[in-house]
Design an enzyme around this catalytic site. Structure first.
Site, PDB file in Angstrom:
ATOM      1  N   ASN A 107       0.845  -1.201   0.000  1.00  0.00           N
ATOM      2  CA  ASN A 107       0.000   0.000   0.000  1.00  0.00           C
ATOM      3  C   ASN A 107       0.881   1.252   0.000  1.00  0.00           C
ATOM      4  OD1 ASN A 107      -2.846  -1.319   0.856  1.00  0.00           O
ATOM      5  ND2 ASN A 107      -1.200  -2.241   2.060  1.00  0.00           N
ATOM      6  N   PRO A 108       1.657   1.454  -1.060  1.00  0.00           N
ATOM      7  CA  PRO A 108       2.690   2.503  -1.039  1.00  0.00           C
ATOM      8  C   PRO A 108       2.166   3.933  -1.007  1.00  0.00           C
ATOM      9  CG  PRO A 108       2.493   1.545  -3.230  1.00  0.00           C
ATOM     10  CD  PRO A 108       1.658   0.697  -2.325  1.00  0.00           C
ATOM     11  N   LYS A 109       0.872   4.120  -1.270  1.00  0.00           N
ATOM     12  CA  LYS A 109       0.329   5.483  -1.267  1.00  0.00           C
ATOM     13  C   LYS A 109      -0.693   5.692  -0.153  1.00  0.00           C
ATOM     14  CE  LYS A 109       1.331   6.341  -6.117  1.00  0.00           C
ATOM     15  NZ  LYS A 109       0.840   6.795  -7.435  1.00  0.00           N
ATOM     16  N   ASN A 110      -0.448   5.003   0.934  1.00  0.00           N
ATOM     17  CA  ASN A 110      -1.313   5.095   2.110  1.00  0.00           C
ATOM     18  C   ASN A 110      -0.704   6.114   3.071  1.00  0.00           C
ATOM     19  OD1 ASN A 110      -2.200   4.587   4.824  1.00  0.00           O
ATOM     20  ND2 ASN A 110      -3.040   2.637   4.150  1.00  0.00           N
ATOM     21  N   ASP A 141       7.723   3.439  -8.264  1.00  0.00           N
ATOM     22  CA  ASP A 141       6.894   4.522  -8.804  1.00  0.00           C
ATOM     23  C   ASP A 141       7.615   5.841  -8.544  1.00  0.00           C
ATOM     24  OD1 ASP A 141       5.077   6.446  -9.506  1.00  0.00           O
ATOM     25  OD2 ASP A 141       3.470   5.778  -8.175  1.00  0.00           O
TER      26      ASP A 141
END
Length: 313
Positions: A107-110, A141
């Site tokens: 969940n890298p954009k949490n 990303d």
């Protein structure tokens, strides 16, 4: 975890002293969500723990279950930190860092994960893994705002600047259009006392070297423009020289002209500044035609002060 192996919390002996609090959707919910039994049971007991404000090891373990079901749940991350503070002697912070790493990779954009990691690193007072960790997420990303923001925090908080310019150089050479890497390079200069004439001159040469590889890429042009923001172009004559050469060498490229407009305004040369605006409005940047016409009108009205904004949409 699957429904086959999951034991409802009201059936677990260690939770016999507590009763779950069901979610209150009101007497007649219009579109009730079809929660799984596992999710419902876990959240009922999390609500009960939260209501009781029980900061224990079992409550901490319960937050692990809730996060596994919904990593974006802000409340559970906050309560997890309260548990860590309350039972420090029972929590292995190294394991907690590993846990956050595992969740972040999925969940890298949490938002919640990144803040929680900051808190854990602060408690550990060990930043040795943070640049490598953020680089891993950036490699996946390159425009992950969360990873970049976290990296900038780690750099400033723990004074990890050594090697960061080389890191940005590596990313820029991998992708000349990586706006995030250009922004990071500027960020490093701003925070390490690099905004002096000698360094800016070197960075102008660096930007030019990339421009020559891809002149229609606005990133190095904007970087060069940012370097001189608040200073006089007259201090850096190579900029005007290069921009004029670029108009001949790359006649279909719009990027030199906003800088030439600023230089002409600095020289109080309204005629040239207006001419460059016309060039952009009528030939090279018709998408932003109205802006360049407005800018020309401002210049012709004698408003030569200010930096030309390069439209991005």
């Amino acid at each position: 975890m699957t429904d086959k192996t999951f034991i409802p919390y009201d059936k677990r002996p260690e939770w016999a002293d507590l009763k779950g609090i069901p979610q209150d959707d009101g007497p007649k919910p219009v579109v009730p969500i079809a929660y799984s039994d596992e999710f419902r049971s876990t959240m009922d007991y999390f609500r009960a723990v939260l209501h009781k404000d029980e900061r224990s090891k079992r409550a901490f373990d319960l937050t692990t279950e809730v996060i596994g079901m919904n990593p974006a749940n802000y409340t559970v991350w906050h309560f997890r930190r309260l548990c860590i503070e309350a039972i420090k002697d029972q929590i292995d912070l190294r394991q907690e860092l590993e846990f956050v790493t595992e969740v972040a990779l999925d969940n890298p954009k949490n938002y919640q994960i990144w803040h929680h990691r900051k808190c854990v690193v602060e408690l550990l007072q060990d930043s040795s893994a943070e640049l490598e960790f953020s680089a891993e997420l950036i490699d996946d990303d390159s425009k992950n705002y969360h990873a970049w923001s976290y990296r900038q925090w780690a750099l400033k908080r723990f004074n990890l600047w050594e090697g960061e310019m080389k890191y940005t150089d590596k990313l820029i050479k991998q992708d000349w259009r990586n706006n995030s890497a250009w922004n990071q390079r500027y960020f490093v200069l701003q925070n390490t006392g690099g905004m002096n004439v000698d360094t800016i001159t070197q960075e102008i040469s660096y930007a030019i070297s990339i421009i020559l590889k891809a002149p229609n890429n606005p990133s190095p042009w904007n970087y060069m423009k940012g370097l001189i923001n608040g200073r006089l172009y007259a201090t850096f004559p190579d900029v005007e020289k290069f921009c004029l050469e670029a108009t001949q060498r790359f006649p279909a490229c719009a990027n030199p002209y906003p800088i030439l407009i600023d230089i002409a305004c600095e020289k109080k040369n309204a005629e040239d500044a207006a001419k460059y605006c016309t060039k952009l409005a009528e030939e090279l940047d018709q998408v932003h035609k109205k802006y360049w016409i407005w800018r020309r009108e401002q210049i012709e009205a004698g408003k030569l002060v200010g930096t030309t904004i390069v439209p991005t949409v």
